[in-house]
Scaffold this motif. Structure first.
Motif, PDB file in Angstrom:
ATOM      1  N   ILE A  62       0.862  -1.187   0.000  1.00  0.00           N
ATOM      2  CA  ILE A  62       0.000   0.000   0.000  1.00  0.00           C
ATOM      3  C   ILE A  62       0.894   1.231   0.000  1.00  0.00           C
ATOM      4  O   ILE A  62       1.744   1.389   0.888  1.00  0.00           O
ATOM      5  N   LEU A  63       0.731   2.065  -0.992  1.00  0.00           N
ATOM      6  CA  LEU A  63       1.380   3.376  -1.010  1.00  0.00           C
ATOM      7  C   LEU A  63       0.363   4.368  -0.464  1.00  0.00           C
ATOM      8  O   LEU A  63      -0.659   4.643  -1.099  1.00  0.00           O
ATOM      9  N   LEU A  64       0.630   4.867   0.725  1.00  0.00           N
ATOM     10  CA  LEU A  64      -0.316   5.731   1.428  1.00  0.00           C
ATOM     11  C   LEU A  64       0.207   7.155   1.503  1.00  0.00           C
ATOM     12  O   LEU A  64       1.339   7.382   1.947  1.00  0.00           O
ATOM     13  N   THR A  65      -0.599   8.097   1.067  1.00  0.00           N
ATOM     14  CA  THR A  65      -0.371   9.491   1.417  1.00  0.00           C
ATOM     15  C   THR A  65      -1.243   9.756   2.638  1.00  0.00           C
ATOM     16  O   THR A  65      -2.474   9.766   2.527  1.00  0.00           O
ATOM     17  N   ARG A  66      -0.605   9.909   3.797  1.00  0.00           N
ATOM     18  CA  ARG A  66      -1.362  10.119   5.025  1.00  0.00           C
ATOM     19  C   ARG A  66      -1.675  11.609   5.181  1.00  0.00           C
ATOM     20  O   ARG A  66      -0.765  12.422   5.383  1.00  0.00           O
ATOM     21  N   ILE A  67      -2.946  11.952   5.082  1.00  0.00           N
ATOM     22  CA  ILE A  67      -3.395  13.326   5.242  1.00  0.00           C
ATOM     23  C   ILE A  67      -3.464  13.619   6.738  1.00  0.00           C
ATOM     24  O   ILE A  67      -4.216  12.978   7.473  1.00  0.00           O
ATOM     25  N   LEU A  68      -2.678  14.578   7.191  1.00  0.00           N
ATOM     26  CA  LEU A  68      -2.573  14.851   8.622  1.00  0.00           C
ATOM     27  C   LEU A  68      -3.629  15.830   9.116  1.00  0.00           C
ATOM     28  O   LEU A  68      -3.868  15.917  10.326  1.00  0.00           O
ATOM     29  N   SER A  69      -4.245  16.550   8.197  1.00  0.00           N
ATOM     30  CA  SER A  69      -5.317  17.468   8.586  1.00  0.00           C
ATOM     31  C   SER A  69      -6.634  16.710   8.684  1.00  0.00           C
ATOM     32  O   SER A  69      -6.816  15.669   8.051  1.00  0.00           O
ATOM     33  N   ASP A  70      -7.564  17.227   9.481  1.00  0.00           N
ATOM     34  CA  ASP A  70      -8.862  16.583   9.655  1.00  0.00           C
ATOM     35  C   ASP A  70      -9.830  17.022   8.562  1.00  0.00           C
ATOM     36  O   ASP A  70      -9.918  18.212   8.240  1.00  0.00           O
ATOM     37  N   PHE A  71     -10.556  16.046   7.996  1.00  0.00           N
ATOM     38  CA  PHE A  71     -11.580  16.332   6.998  1.00  0.00           C
ATOM     39  C   PHE A  71     -12.797  15.456   7.262  1.00  0.00           C
ATOM     40  O   PHE A  71     -12.667  14.311   7.706  1.00  0.00           O
ATOM     41  N   GLU A  72     -13.965  15.985   6.950  1.00  0.00           N
ATOM     42  CA  GLU A  72     -15.181  15.174   6.995  1.00  0.00           C
ATOM     43  C   GLU A  72     -15.122  14.155   5.851  1.00  0.00           C
ATOM     44  O   GLU A  72     -14.809  14.504   4.718  1.00  0.00           O
ATOM     45  N   CYS A  73     -15.405  12.900   6.168  1.00  0.00           N
ATOM     46  CA  CYS A  73     -15.390  11.842   5.161  1.00  0.00           C
ATOM     47  C   CYS A  73     -16.600  10.936   5.351  1.00  0.00           C
ATOM     48  O   CYS A  73     -17.061  10.736   6.477  1.00  0.00           O
ATOM     49  N   ASP A  74     -17.092  10.387   4.253  1.00  0.00           N
ATOM     50  CA  ASP A  74     -18.160   9.391   4.338  1.00  0.00           C
ATOM     51  C   ASP A  74     -17.743   8.069   3.701  1.00  0.00           C
ATOM     52  O   ASP A  74     -18.513   7.120   3.654  1.00  0.00           O
ATOM     53  N   THR A  75     -16.504   8.015   3.204  1.00  0.00           N
ATOM     54  CA  THR A  75     -15.954   6.801   2.593  1.00  0.00           C
ATOM     55  C   THR A  75     -14.582   6.554   3.189  1.00  0.00           C
ATOM     56  O   THR A  75     -13.797   7.495   3.356  1.00  0.00           O
ATOM     57  N   PHE A  76     -14.296   5.270   3.495  1.00  0.00           N
ATOM     58  CA  PHE A  76     -13.084   4.960   4.232  1.00  0.00           C
ATOM     59  C   PHE A  76     -12.336   3.790   3.598  1.00  0.00           C
ATOM     60  O   PHE A  76     -12.932   2.881   3.031  1.00  0.00           O
ATOM     61  N   PHE A  77     -11.013   3.840   3.713  1.00  0.00           N
ATOM     62  CA  PHE A  77     -10.163   2.736   3.286  1.00  0.00           C
ATOM     63  C   PHE A  77     -10.400   1.558   4.231  1.00  0.00           C
ATOM     64  O   PHE A  77     -10.521   1.752   5.448  1.00  0.00           O
ATOM     65  N   PRO A  78     -10.501   0.333   3.707  1.00  0.00           N
ATOM     66  CA  PRO A  78     -10.948  -0.793   4.529  1.00  0.00           C
ATOM     67  C   PRO A  78      -9.970  -1.351   5.540  1.00  0.00           C
ATOM     68  O   PRO A  78     -10.338  -2.214   6.332  1.00  0.00           O
ATOM     69  N   VAL A  79      -8.727  -0.890   5.558  1.00  0.00           N
ATOM     70  CA  VAL A  79      -7.746  -1.373   6.529  1.00  0.00           C
ATOM     71  C   VAL A  79      -7.206  -0.181   7.313  1.00  0.00           C
ATOM     72  O   VAL A  79      -6.884   0.857   6.732  1.00  0.00           O
ATOM     73  N   GLU A  80      -7.111  -0.343   8.626  1.00  0.00           N
ATOM     74  CA  GLU A  80      -6.535   0.709   9.454  1.00  0.00           C
ATOM     75  C   GLU A  80      -5.023   0.593   9.437  1.00  0.00           C
ATOM     76  O   GLU A  80      -4.467  -0.480   9.707  1.00  0.00           O
ATOM     77  N   LEU A  81      -4.353   1.696   9.125  1.00  0.00           N
ATOM     78  CA  LEU A  81      -2.890   1.743   9.099  1.00  0.00           C
ATOM     79  C   LEU A  81      -2.446   2.804  10.099  1.00  0.00           C
ATOM     80  O   LEU A  81      -2.279   3.969   9.747  1.00  0.00           O
ATOM     81  N   PRO A  82      -2.278   2.431  11.348  1.00  0.00           N
ATOM     82  CA  PRO A  82      -2.010   3.411  12.405  1.00  0.00           C
ATOM     83  C   PRO A  82      -0.645   4.063  12.264  1.00  0.00           C
ATOM     84  O   PRO A  82       0.280   3.507  11.673  1.00  0.00           O
ATOM     85  N   GLU A  83      -0.541   5.250  12.811  1.00  0.00           N
ATOM     86  CA  GLU A  83       0.716   5.997  12.720  1.00  0.00           C
ATOM     87  C   GLU A  83       1.853   5.289  13.443  1.00  0.00           C
ATOM     88  O   GLU A  83       3.026   5.598  13.211  1.00  0.00           O
TER      89      GLU A  83
END
Length: 215
Positions: free
Chosen positions: A149-170
């Motif tokens: 998985i190539l992840l660009t981790r967005i560090l700012s908070d945004f409202e979302c209604d769709t989510f990536f199915p795996v949690e990749l914790p910091e």
């Protein structure tokens, strides 16, 4: 539990890399579009990485769902210098020089497997990227072929209604995945990627690469 897509055992299926931008809570979308705007350098990174083929004579492939295809402005699709495969059950299957429509992810992988057997005079398939949306990501993660998985981790908070199915914790570990170091990321994408926090249009983000722990 991961599975292997059905195919001819004599024709191995390609490895899959999921590429995604997501918040720390793994939010990836809002009302059918990206929750953030103005990340031109991040989009340029996506373009470079997905275009950069592993060797001369090969072409990378981007695999996406119909909604992701529809979200791309018409003037930008198909995504240039890459084979585009669109997965849809509701539109007629089609093929052209740069884009094809198939009915499922296993069908897309079998197509790439067949192309890998092409003659030396034909362009061979290079890297295969899953670029969205959430259902296609989820389907890919069920397959053993999804290795990275190539992840660009967005560090700012945004409202979302769709989510990536795996949690990749910091923390760098989670759900059977482990974050790789900067050297491994640079080597795989083929360029020196900044390890520092980036900021565009008031949005901060970092580039990461994760691999399955059994890789």
């Amino acid at each position: 539990m991961t599975t292997t897509a059905d195919n001819d055992p004599a024709m191995p299926l390609p490895e899959l890399t999921l590429i995604v931008a997501a918040t720390s809570k793994m939010g990836i979308g809002l009302r059918g579009t990206l929750p953030w705007t103005g990340l031109k350098k991040e989009m340029a990174y996506f373009a470079r990485v997905t275009k950069r083929a592993p060797s001369p004579g090969t072409t990378n492939t981007v695999i996406m769902g119909r909604k992701t295809w529809d979200s791309i402005p018409p003037r930008f699709r198909p995504l240039k210098e890459r084979q585009n495969i669109v997965i849809s059950r509701s539109i007629e299957r089609s093929s052209s020089t740069e884009s094809q429509t198939v009915g499922s992810l296993p069908e897309a992988l079998n197509l790439l497997s067949q192309q890998s057997k092409a003659s030396e005079s034909e362009s061979r398939t290079g890297k295969a990227f899953i670029i969205g949306g959430a259902q296609i990501y989820a389907a890919a993660l069920e397959l053993n072929q999804a290795r990275r998985i190539l992840l660009t981790r967005i560090l700012s908070d945004f409202e979302c209604d769709t989510f990536f199915p795996v949690e990749l914790p910091e923390s760098g570990e989670g759900s059977g995945w482990r974050r790789k170091g900067q050297e491994a990321l640079d080597a795989w994408v083929g360029e020196s990627v900044s390890g520092e926090v980036q900021e565009e249009a008031g949005t901060k983000y970092v580039f990461e690469m994760w691999e399955r722990e059994d890789s």
